[in-house]
Design a protein around this motif. Structure first.
Motif, PDB file in Angstrom:
ATOM      1  N   CYS A  52       0.936  -1.281  -0.053  1.00  0.00           N
ATOM      2  CA  CYS A  52      -0.039   0.051   0.057  1.00  0.00           C
ATOM      3  C   CYS A  52       0.886   1.016   0.006  1.00  0.00           C
ATOM      4  N   MET A  79      -1.421  -1.644  -8.454  1.00  0.00           N
ATOM      5  CA  MET A  79      -2.739  -1.685  -8.087  1.00  0.00           C
ATOM      6  C   MET A  79      -3.095  -3.062  -7.860  1.00  0.00           C
ATOM      7  N   PHE A  80      -2.856  -3.888  -8.607  1.00  0.00           N
ATOM      8  CA  PHE A  80      -3.439  -5.327  -8.665  1.00  0.00           C
ATOM      9  C   PHE A  80      -2.787  -5.771  -7.484  1.00  0.00           C
ATOM     10  N   MET A  83      -4.599  -4.762  -4.094  1.00  0.00           N
ATOM     11  CA  MET A  83      -6.010  -5.516  -4.198  1.00  0.00           C
ATOM     12  C   MET A  83      -5.853  -6.939  -3.768  1.00  0.00           C
ATOM     13  N   GLY A  87      -7.153  -8.369  -0.268  1.00  0.00           N
ATOM     14  CA  GLY A  87      -8.226  -9.486  -0.479  1.00  0.00           C
ATOM     15  C   GLY A  87      -7.486 -10.880   0.104  1.00  0.00           C
TER      16      GLY A  87
END
Length: 262
Positions: A52, A79-80, A83, A87
């Protein structure tokens, strides 16, 4: 010149792909075992937090700008990774927390016990919150010390941000390695968490080694510090990498820590 620039771009891209691979490997491990046993919540949360922070480097204009490959590839992959990491962390906490081996994920707690500063009863007697508190306190202090060594032309806030991110990345896997030493046997998918992280560091180290050979008239002020940082990161992982390589050579189904005959 174009080949060298493409080579540097590819090294950073491969480094990010290795990070993506760590999250994929951990997800496959959870899916296969149906359990969070053996996985350090401290390490997982710290790795995700580091990704992050890494994403913020685009906004702060600190991220590497590719010369040949499209910049959007790096932004999309970062970004992936964020995420995927968030997750995975949410899945671990919401679905597998009851199988989490919190009694083994106690790196740093023994220091508080020796100082006798922990309450005798209650949730703070032992647990991930206490261990995480020690880990992040260590990161804050080491980042400040690293700031005194790392040269930068940026403001204190931006420079400390870089130091905090680099120290966080360096210590992130120490709780996981601590758990490995207790378990003595590590599944291949969980071992890939460390191996792919080491490859990430290796690609970055090669990038800094090759940089002045591509850009002959450029020499970043922090190149030596960055190389030392990546070298230290690999040194932290080297003990486990030795056992991983030995297990691969022997054809073991798991990575065996220490002497298997003892």
């Amino acid at each position: 010149m174009w080949f060298g620039q493409t080579f540097l771009d590819a090294l950073i891209l491969c480094s990010d792909l290795c990070t993506c691979g760590t999250f994929v490997s951990l997800a496959l491990n959870l899916r296969k075992k149906k359990s969070g046993a053996g996985l350090s919540l401290q390490s997982l949360s710290t790795v995700v937090a580091a990704r992050c922070l890494h994403l913020l480097s685009h906004w702060l204009r600190l991220h590497y700008l590719p010369a040949m490959l499209p910049w959007v590839m790096y932004a999309f992959l970062d970004m992936f990774n964020v995420m995927a990491g968030v997750g995975l962390l949410a899945t671990f906490v919401l679905q597998f927390f009851d199988t989490y081996e919190r009694e083994k994920d106690d790196f740093g707690i023994h220091i508080f016990e020796r100082l006798d500063v922990l309450p005798k009863t209650g949730p703070l007697r032992k647990g991930p919150a206490v261990a995480a508190g020690f880990l992040y306190l260590t990161i804050v202090v080491l980042a400040l010390l690293w700031y005194c060594v790392r040269r930068s032309n940026h403001s204190f806030a931006v420079s400390y941000f870089c130091c905090f991110y680099e120290v966080m990345g360096a210590v992130a896997l120490i709780p996981q390695l601590w758990m490995f030493q207790k378990d003595k046997r590590v599944s291949p998918l969980l071992a890939n968490f460390v191996v792919l992280t080491a490859l990430n560091r290796m690609f970055t180290l090669v990038f800094w080694i090759a940089y002045p050979r591509v850009y002959i008239w450029r020499y970043p002020d922090n190149r030596g510090i960055q190389m030392a940082s990546e070298g230290l990161n690999l040194l932290i992982l080297s003990d486990f990498l030795y056992y991983w390589a030995r297990s691969q050579w022997r054809g073991d189904r798991e990575v065996i820590i220490g002497d298997p005959d003892v």
